[in-house]
Design a protein around this motif. Sequence first.
Motif, short mmCIF file in Angstrom:
data_model
loop_
_atom_site.label_atom_id
_atom_site.label_comp_id
_atom_site.label_asym_id
_atom_site.label_seq_id
_atom_site.Cartn_x
_atom_site.Cartn_y
_atom_site.Cartn_z
N GLU A 211 -10.85 -3.31 -1.27
CA GLU A 211 -10.70 -2.57 -0.03
C GLU A 211 -11.40 -3.31 1.09
O GLU A 211 -12.24 -4.19 0.85
CB GLU A 211 -11.25 -1.15 -0.15
CG GLU A 211 -12.75 -1.07 -0.36
CD GLU A 211 -13.22 0.38 -0.44
OE1 GLU A 211 -12.46 1.29 -0.08
OE2 GLU A 211 -14.37 0.58 -0.86
N GLY A 212 -11.05 -2.99 2.32
CA GLY A 212 -11.67 -3.66 3.46
C GLY A 212 -11.14 -3.10 4.76
O GLY A 212 -10.67 -1.95 4.82
N ASP A 213 -11.19 -3.90 5.79
CA ASP A 213 -10.80 -3.45 7.13
C ASP A 213 -9.43 -3.96 7.55
O ASP A 213 -8.60 -3.20 8.03
CB ASP A 213 -11.85 -3.89 8.15
CG ASP A 213 -13.23 -3.36 7.80
OD1 ASP A 213 -13.37 -2.14 7.69
OD2 ASP A 213 -14.16 -4.17 7.63
N PHE A 279 -6.93 -0.35 3.18
CA PHE A 279 -7.34 -1.07 4.38
C PHE A 279 -6.91 -0.27 5.60
O PHE A 279 -5.84 0.34 5.61
CB PHE A 279 -6.70 -2.46 4.42
CG PHE A 279 -7.27 -3.42 3.42
CD1 PHE A 279 -8.21 -4.36 3.79
CD2 PHE A 279 -6.88 -3.37 2.09
CE1 PHE A 279 -8.75 -5.24 2.86
CE2 PHE A 279 -7.41 -4.24 1.15
CZ PHE A 279 -8.35 -5.18 1.55
N LYS A 280 -7.74 -0.29 6.62
CA LYS A 280 -7.48 0.47 7.84
C LYS A 280 -6.38 -0.19 8.68
O LYS A 280 -5.49 0.47 9.19
CB LYS A 280 -8.75 0.58 8.66
CG LYS A 280 -8.64 1.46 9.90
CD LYS A 280 -9.87 1.32 10.80
CE LYS A 280 -11.14 1.72 10.06
NZ LYS A 280 -12.35 1.62 10.93
N HIS A 281 -6.46 -1.51 8.82
CA HIS A 281 -5.53 -2.26 9.66
C HIS A 281 -4.68 -3.18 8.80
O HIS A 281 -5.20 -3.88 7.93
CB HIS A 281 -6.29 -3.11 10.68
CG HIS A 281 -7.26 -2.34 11.52
ND1 HIS A 281 -6.86 -1.50 12.54
CD2 HIS A 281 -8.61 -2.28 11.50
CE1 HIS A 281 -7.92 -0.96 13.11
NE2 HIS A 281 -9.00 -1.42 12.50
N ILE A 282 -3.37 -3.21 9.06
CA ILE A 282 -2.48 -4.09 8.31
C ILE A 282 -1.71 -4.96 9.30
O ILE A 282 -1.06 -4.47 10.21
CB ILE A 282 -1.53 -3.29 7.41
CG1 ILE A 282 -2.36 -2.50 6.39
CG2 ILE A 282 -0.55 -4.21 6.70
CD1 ILE A 282 -1.57 -1.68 5.41
N VAL A 283 -1.83 -6.27 9.12
CA VAL A 283 -1.16 -7.27 9.95
C VAL A 283 -0.23 -8.07 9.04
O VAL A 283 -0.64 -8.53 7.97
CB VAL A 283 -2.17 -8.21 10.63
CG1 VAL A 283 -1.45 -9.27 11.45
CG2 VAL A 283 -3.13 -7.41 11.52
N VAL A 284 1.01 -8.23 9.47
CA VAL A 284 2.01 -8.88 8.62
C VAL A 284 2.71 -9.99 9.38
O VAL A 284 3.13 -9.81 10.53
CB VAL A 284 3.07 -7.86 8.13
CG1 VAL A 284 4.08 -8.53 7.19
CG2 VAL A 284 2.41 -6.68 7.45
#
Length: 625
Positions: A211-213, A279-284
């Motif tokens: 887990e993380g940010d 995770f709080k934020h997901i960037v793809v």
Amino acid sequence: MRYLGNKQRMLEKIDEFIEENGIDGKVFCDLFSGSASVCDHFKDKYRIIANDLLYSSYVLTRAKVKNAAVPRYEKFSAATRKDFFDYFNQKEYPFEDGHFIWKNYSPAGGRQYFTEVTANKIDGIRIEIESFKNAGLLNEEEYCFALASLLESAMGVSNITGTYEAFLKTWDKRTEKIFTLAPLEIEEKPLYSAENTVYREDSDELIRKIEGDILYLDTPYTITDYSSAYHLLETIVRYDAPVINGLTGRRADKPEKSLYTRKNAVKDAYDNLIKNARFKHIVVSYSTQGLLSAEELLEVFRKYAEGGELTVKTFPFREYKNIKSSKKGGGNGLSELLIYFRKKVERRESVLKSPLNYSGSKNYIADQILENFPDEYSVFVDAMGGAFNVGVNVPAEKVVYNESNIYVYEIVKMLLESDRKELCEKIAATVKENALERGNKQTYAAFRAKYNRNQNPLDLFVLQMYCFQNQMRFNARHEFNTPVGNSALNETIFERIENFVPKAKKVELMNMDFNDFDLSAFPKDTLFYFDPPYILTNATYNDGKRGFNGWDEKQDDKLLEFLEKIDANNQKFALSNVSEHNGKTNERLLKWCEKNNFRIVPLVPHAGRYGRRKEILVVNYERRS
């Protein structure tokens, strides 16, 4: 570095994208690291979690995110009196039968990925790197950096167009260069954290443990199988003389093709990945010519995005195409997408539930308990672990599961250490062989008698599924004596067994009384969690007549004294309990908290079969940030 999907040219754009969207946090995960250009770029801003299933990518990634600069190779230089890279570049290696790359991937083996001279030098360097490591002249990070440097240098003189799925029939000019081992190109910058972690695991399994940010995803976009595309890099870094096949000499032991390279599986793969991501934020990063259309991908993301909101930015490579016109093929150009969404918080979504239905289990409020643990601790001790509903969900460096009840301990040990598929098969076979049915007293009694003769943990686990209210009761002779109930085996149990994988990196099992803990054996940043029987309730394990010790005010006082001992030792604890139950107030506990200035965290009230209760968590640390 020539590597399929390398994001080197996109780094500034990703940087800007993160800043534009106000994405913050301390932990950045690059789940499909590949050539590791992204996680290398961000290693000065975040603690990095990185992963790739290929060993060659694992080595490249580790070399980049575990090093702030090129290693100095001090032991090596002291022993050889030479610079590490100069040593190899000044050395000539004789051609030998054991040189696998020369014999198989140069004209000597009927293939022309490398010239014979270059291939032979790669062999010589690779063999010596291993010998220096075995001699203790290279530590693990120096070793990985050396291998990564060899890979990058080899790629610079490979007779290919980009991948190793084929070699050129005529020699490219780059192959004429004298092979030189150069240091791996990395971004030389201070590491934000010395705790950067690199994994080599299946992404679908790993995402359940970490887990993380910020979660950054750059999956394969097309049908290209990376294990085939970079098979030769795998062989160089492993140097295991594998069985190879075909014109290109691919490894026979290549892993199963990624779900992200299968047209009929990629959508479900994304759905499962996002669903399990904590995770709080997901960037793809994605391509408009990917196997899954941009519209389909965004449809998956909206399902899990807070408010269904997505931010999409398009970067044309050949010509600008918006999302609606971005279809693979059809003559349309290629565009790169950056997608961002904040994942909506759904309680219990990522909380694992133990397969063992045990009295007092905290599965119904585990999410609240976890939310109130401190931000940082390296070791978590589930001191009265029971069914392990809390500890299994803790992503610490190490989790200690302790349970004094040997029967419960052996079941949890079995659940954690058995092959899950085989265990499910054995459970189903046991139910069938013993004709167990919901409420069938006759078959239940026969099976209970069988268990009392052999005391097998698997049989007890099955027996407990069919007993009255899942109560684990024993008589003074330690014979299981709970009558039959109205419960039975169901498919949910198998799902729980399959998913019952601790989120910690390491788990230690103990079967002892908490009073026997040696606090000095645990680091100062250990978090001890206690979930005792509640004095205000009437659970069956409180009375001391069930084959093991009961719980009364004397036992409760011992626990409170032990918690004070933890506090005096400057270690952290969290205690589950109730402040009120069925109109009764837990005055002794509340006064104890007030006396010691311990903080009380109210949890959502629970209306269960024991009546309405006010659940609390007592802690000796500050509120989580």
